[in-house]
Scaffold this active site. Structure first.
Site, PDB file in Angstrom:
ATOM      1  N   HIS A 137      32.587 -30.140  10.369  1.00  0.00           N
ATOM      2  CA  HIS A 137      32.803 -29.562   9.029  1.00  0.00           C
ATOM      3  C   HIS A 137      31.652 -30.083   8.074  1.00  0.00           C
ATOM      4  CE1 HIS A 137      35.030 -33.337   7.577  1.00  0.00           C
ATOM      5  NE2 HIS A 137      34.308 -32.712   6.466  1.00  0.00           N
ATOM      6  N   ASP A 167      36.501 -31.923  15.268  1.00  0.00           N
ATOM      7  CA  ASP A 167      35.660 -32.087  14.170  1.00  0.00           C
ATOM      8  C   ASP A 167      34.392 -33.133  14.129  1.00  0.00           C
ATOM      9  OD1 ASP A 167      34.930 -31.491  11.441  1.00  0.00           O
ATOM     10  OD2 ASP A 167      36.131 -32.966  10.784  1.00  0.00           O
ATOM     11  N   GLY A 239      32.510 -36.941   0.964  1.00  0.00           N
ATOM     12  CA  GLY A 239      31.133 -37.626   1.270  1.00  0.00           C
ATOM     13  C   GLY A 239      31.380 -38.565   2.361  1.00  0.00           C
ATOM     14  N   ASN A 240      32.322 -39.380   2.561  1.00  0.00           N
ATOM     15  CA  ASN A 240      32.511 -40.155   3.664  1.00  0.00           C
ATOM     16  C   ASN A 240      32.783 -39.494   5.009  1.00  0.00           C
ATOM     17  OD1 ASN A 240      34.138 -42.395   1.231  1.00  0.00           O
ATOM     18  ND2 ASN A 240      32.675 -43.319   3.183  1.00  0.00           N
ATOM     19  N   SER A 241      32.861 -38.305   5.090  1.00  0.00           N
ATOM     20  CA  SER A 241      33.146 -37.548   6.336  1.00  0.00           C
ATOM     21  C   SER A 241      31.902 -37.724   7.121  1.00  0.00           C
ATOM     22  CB  SER A 241      33.435 -36.014   6.125  1.00  0.00           C
ATOM     23  OG  SER A 241      34.466 -35.844   5.204  1.00  0.00           O
ATOM     24  N   LEU A 296      44.921 -22.665  30.556  1.00  0.00           N
ATOM     25  CA  LEU A 296      45.918 -22.269  31.229  1.00  0.00           C
ATOM     26  C   LEU A 296      46.079 -20.841  31.175  1.00  0.00           C
ATOM     27  CD1 LEU A 296      47.955 -22.697  33.582  1.00  0.00           C
ATOM     28  CD2 LEU A 296      49.743 -23.734  31.612  1.00  0.00           C
ATOM     29  N   GLY A 297      45.941 -20.683  29.877  1.00  0.00           N
ATOM     30  CA  GLY A 297      45.985 -19.001  29.290  1.00  0.00           C
ATOM     31  C   GLY A 297      47.481 -18.904  28.953  1.00  0.00           C
ATOM     32  N   VAL A 298      48.017 -19.791  28.217  1.00  0.00           N
ATOM     33  CA  VAL A 298      49.268 -19.222  27.725  1.00  0.00           C
ATOM     34  C   VAL A 298      49.640 -19.748  26.270  1.00  0.00           C
ATOM     35  CG1 VAL A 298      50.539 -19.754  29.898  1.00  0.00           C
ATOM     36  CG2 VAL A 298      50.162 -21.611  28.490  1.00  0.00           C
ATOM     37  N   ILE A 300      52.169 -21.636  23.963  1.00  0.00           N
ATOM     38  CA  ILE A 300      53.333 -22.518  24.159  1.00  0.00           C
ATOM     39  C   ILE A 300      54.014 -22.873  22.809  1.00  0.00           C
ATOM     40  CG2 ILE A 300      53.083 -23.340  26.577  1.00  0.00           C
ATOM     41  CD1 ILE A 300      51.796 -25.711  25.272  1.00  0.00           C
TER      42      ILE A 300
END
Length: 506
Positions: A137, A167, A239-241, A296-298, A300
């Site tokens: 980010h 992130d 700013g610590n990110s 997997l294409g689901v 859930i």
């Protein structure tokens, strides 16, 4: 690297002095004399006290600070269709709200205008040749990135790759080969209560160091599916990110990512991405520029008590499949909606988050064995995982229309599914359902999160063509002795199951 023995010796003196002062304030004179006699026979101070807090973090901070940098980002972001960068995105508003906004602004929608954006974050070098880690980010939509070192030098940097799911981002400063760097600990060993030090760029104040303890580990935060966080009380601010969290040996055990704060400032609750997760992600970004995850294409969700009751399950373990991507790995393997996934490769599944993470940690193309519960019987399904697509591609995929579900909806009024609803939700002509246009406050549906505008697709294992069909399905379930029933609901967030308790009458 800093001498841990030296830190421990200094910490031992500090702790013992505090202990002696506290004891002196509680003992009377005679007890004090006895205490003095005993103390005269005690072993040396440094050996008498176990390792604990150091008297000073100065040596540690002096050693690691040169590797920590300021990340300066500039770029452009699009403004609102009505100008001014903070307006709403009308395309994502309900039709009535969109019409009201257009009337308020005279119906004149402007073309989005790019607005300059500048931000500051933190990062740290992980190699002498200029690779460094920060948050996704921090550098998202960046046109230009400048790295500022502790010595006051500035260097341009480029993005090697980012992973929005965790992130994390990997950057590179080219042309230099002698940067001070630190190591991401791939096998960290920490416990709640251990001391940690954070170094970063809060509010643009570069080179700021703070210390605290680990408050919790394995902390799930928001929608972060592929990561649990380390919680610390070291002061973390804007700013610590992207900055590092160190243990007392100078190893990076976390990457600062988020804070919890009603005011935007530090309140003693900060979150760091564990270094073992970061090391794995950074390795993938360095090798391929992206992170490949099994898919997997689901869709859930967790098995709640209501869902378990509606399905006749004894417990709430596992994850229930609410939709299946057409032509995806699960569709090809023979999964069905309402399958409850109990195990993956012989290990129990705790819930939807656990299943998603474990599938994501398997390489695309991997052959995986799933134990599922269907119609009260366990069966094994083998599936070859795909490569997880990007978020935009996932959003455009259609789901298979065929499977069961169950529910009674009281306190709701419904209207037939109109063509406009089909177009907005991307539903084909073959899909039947009813649109919820009113919900009675305090009703079972309201308590379970059903909202106006939701589309009820199925109930009791049958398609729902109108409100009367839904009512009949509920009556039949009640006569069969069921106390709850599942409803398959299409909402703005996609399809989900809602389990409603059946009353004696609608």
């Amino acid at each position: 690297m800093i001498s841990v023995d030296r830190i421990r010796r200094l910490g031992g003196v500090s702790l013992l002095v505090l202990s002696a002062l506290a004891a002196g304030s509680l003992l009377d004179r005679s007890m004090g004399e006895a205490y003095a006699v005993q103390s005269s026979e005690a072993p040396p101070l440094a050996a008498a006290v176990p390792a604990g807090a150091p008297l000073s973090f100065a040596d540690l901070i002096e050693t690691v600070s040169p590797s920590v940098v300021t990340v300066q980002v500039s770029g452009l972001v699009e403004s609102s269709p009505f100008g001014g960068g903070n307006g709403p995105d009308l395309d994502n508003l309900p039709p009535q709200m969109r019409e009201w906004m257009e009337r308020q602004f005279g119906g004149q929608r402007q073309a989005p205008q790019p607005q300059p954006r500048q931000s500051l974050g933190s990062g740290f070098f992980i190699s002498a040749d200029g690779y460094l880690v920060t948050n996704h980010h921090v550098v998202a939509n960046a046109d230009e990135i400048t790295i500022g070192t502790a010595e006051g030098e500035e260097f341009p940097a480029r993005v090697i790759g980012t992973d929005p799911q965790t992130d994390l981002a990997l950057l590179k400063v080219d042309g230099e080969t002698d940067f001070p760097f630190v190591r991401l600990e791939e096998n960290p060993n920490y416990r709640v209560g251990d001391w940690v030090v954070a170094v970063g760029n809060p509010f643009g104040l570069g080179g700021t160091a703070t210390a605290g303890i680990i408050s919790a580990i394995g902390r799930p935060i928001g929608n972060s599916t592929y990561n649990d966080f380390i919680q610390t009380d070291a002061s973390i601010n804007r700013g610590n990110s992207g900055g590092p969290t160190f243990d007392l040996n100078g190893n990076v055990i976390g990457v600062n990512s988020q804070i919890f704060s009603p005011s935007g400032g530090n309140v003693g609750i900060g979150f760091a991405i564990p270094s073992d997760v970061a090391a794995r992600i950074v390795g993938d970004l360095r090798d391929d520029g992206r992170v490949a995850r099994g898919w997997l294409g689901v869709s859930i969700q967790n098995v709640t008590e209501d869902i378990a009751e509606a399905l006749g399950l004894e417990g709430t373990t596992g994850a229930i499949i609410s939709s299946i991507v057409e032509g995806g790995p699960a569709d090809r393997a023979g999964f069905e909606r309402e399958d409850v996934v109990l195990e993956i490769d012989g290990e129990a599944v705790d819930g939807s988050r656990d299943l998603t993470r474990r599938v994501g940690n398997i390489q695309a193309g991997g052959d995986v064995r799933f134990l599922v519960l269907r119609d009260g019987r366990e069966r094994t399904i083998r599936a070859t995982l795909g490569d997880r697509p990007g978020e935009e591609q996932l959003a455009s995929m259609s789901s298979v229309d065929a499977a069961p579900a169950r529910t009674s909806v009281f306190g709701m009024s419904m209207a037939p599914l109109a063509e406009e609803d089909r177009e907005v939700r991307g539903l084909g002509a073959e899909v039947s359902g009813v649109v919820v246009d009113e919900i009675e406050p305090g009703s079972e549906a309201a308590r379970k999160g059903v909202q106006v505008g939701d589309i009820i697709l199925e109930a009791g294992g049958n398609s729902v063509a109108d409100a009367e069909a839904l009512r009949a399905i509920a009556d039949e379930a009640r006569e069969d002795g069921r106390s709850a029933i599942l409803l398959l609901v299409e909402g703005r967030g996609g399809q989900r199951y809602v389990a409603l308790q059946l009353g004696s009458a609608d």
